[in-house]
Scaffold this active site. Sequence first.
Site, short mmCIF file in Angstrom:
data_model
loop_
_atom_site.label_atom_id
_atom_site.label_comp_id
_atom_site.label_asym_id
_atom_site.label_seq_id
_atom_site.Cartn_x
_atom_site.Cartn_y
_atom_site.Cartn_z
N ARG A 15 0.81 -1.22 0.00
CA ARG A 15 0.00 0.00 0.00
C ARG A 15 0.85 1.27 0.00
O ARG A 15 0.34 2.37 -0.22
CB ARG A 15 -0.95 0.00 1.19
CG ARG A 15 -2.14 -0.93 1.00
CD ARG A 15 -3.16 -0.73 2.11
NE ARG A 15 -2.74 -1.37 3.35
CZ ARG A 15 -3.31 -1.13 4.53
NH1 ARG A 15 -4.30 -0.26 4.63
NH2 ARG A 15 -2.89 -1.76 5.62
N GLY A 80 3.23 -15.31 7.18
CA GLY A 80 2.58 -14.87 8.40
C GLY A 80 3.57 -14.52 9.51
O GLY A 80 4.75 -14.86 9.46
N TYR A 346 32.31 29.50 1.54
CA TYR A 346 32.29 28.04 1.57
C TYR A 346 33.60 27.54 2.17
O TYR A 346 34.69 27.86 1.66
CB TYR A 346 32.12 27.45 0.16
CG TYR A 346 32.32 25.95 0.14
CD1 TYR A 346 31.39 25.11 0.73
CD2 TYR A 346 33.47 25.39 -0.42
CE1 TYR A 346 31.58 23.73 0.75
CE2 TYR A 346 33.66 24.02 -0.42
CZ TYR A 346 32.73 23.20 0.17
OH TYR A 346 32.92 21.84 0.19
N SER A 385 38.37 39.38 1.95
CA SER A 385 37.16 39.04 1.19
C SER A 385 37.51 38.56 -0.21
O SER A 385 38.46 39.03 -0.83
CB SER A 385 36.26 40.28 1.09
OG SER A 385 35.83 40.67 2.36
#
Length: 448
Positions: A15, A80, A346, A385
Amino acid sequence: MEIALITLAAGQGSRMKSDLPKVLHEIGRAPLLAHALASTRALEPARVIVVAGHGAEPVRKSVAKFAPDAEVVLQDAQLGTGHAVAQALPALAGFEGRVIVLYGDTPFIRPETLELMTQADADVVVLGFEAADPGRYGRLVTDGAALERIVEFKDATDDERAITLCNSGVISCDAAVLQDLVAGLSNDNAAQEYYLTDIVAGARAKGLSAQVVTCDEAETLGINTREELARAEAQFQARARAEALADGVTMIDPASVYFALDTYLGRDVVIGPNVVFGPEVTIESGARIEAFCHLEGCHISRGATVGPFARLRPGAELAEDVHIGNFVEVKNAVLAEGVKVGHLTYLGDAEIGEHTNIGAGTITCNYDGVFKHRTVIGANAFIGSDTMLVAPVTIGAGALTGSGSVITQDVPDAALALGRSKQVNREGLAAKLFSKLRAEKERMKKGS
């Protein structure tokens, strides 16, 4: 008394409409099976057996990850629940304690409930629950404290269907008794399957005792469809949020925070809105996670701050008082005490020394298309930077890189590194270029 666990995880789950074994569908970023196994950890079981069938190999890999001490046995044909337990019993040869049988698609049974089952004074103990809507659940027919039998809905009389005490399927039984009762099961039924629930009738026929231990219905939720999976996710998140708040965590908007099964948060951690925790996240006391962060496989120490809009990936280790700002991504990198990474950066496969400052737009260029390489930056360095650090490369303690540099060689301690072309100014050239471009634009307009 020693405890052994048999977890049934062999079903396909048709299902679910999926190629993935049902027990490997996730809530809280972990398979259903992992939740079921985690609930038993507090019992300190001597033996853990998982019965696999459909998709046995991925189930085996999941068990190896989440319960490495467990043994996986195979149920080749799904005949089962009784047949599934029969496949597990040889692995318990010589075990003399109590066995609990539970299900890999039932993730919410609490350790306290299982503990009650082991303490009950009966040969066979069945976990039951009072159902708000009994529906097609099997009914537990009792006489006082004793359990007389389990009746499946299709076989129940009108009086039996009126019973609201229902069967969860979870059973506790002495190992030797379980071995005997399972051996006596029959498949003389319409489905020609061996039902574990039939051991109650078998026990009563042998003069053995059977008893019910009850729990809240929410604990027994089984997952059979995608809709039920979504409801289970919501239930897990609600429980995780409540536990975090009770443990001293502050959440600005709890409903927007999403936890994984193994998320650990210390006291006085503050979590902003829309934060998502993936697996294997530990955050120590007093840290702060701002809004819209995604964290996975990382460790954040006391006093650190992360975000907003930051991503920490596996292997990110942040020491005390580290600051990670907006639009920063960290992967497989160790940041020492007091490191500051303000924004737009990063850091991958890196080691950053204490109190170093990483400028905006910095990237550790860690991948050459085949291999990953490591960047090492010493203490008290200043990375300007828009610096590209082409690994493998080492920046010494107290060193400085100029903004816009591409660093391809090691930088000694306290040195200044510049890796950019010299700027050239041509007087008046800008005005000439603009004049030429505008004239060309006018010509094109007239031509059209």
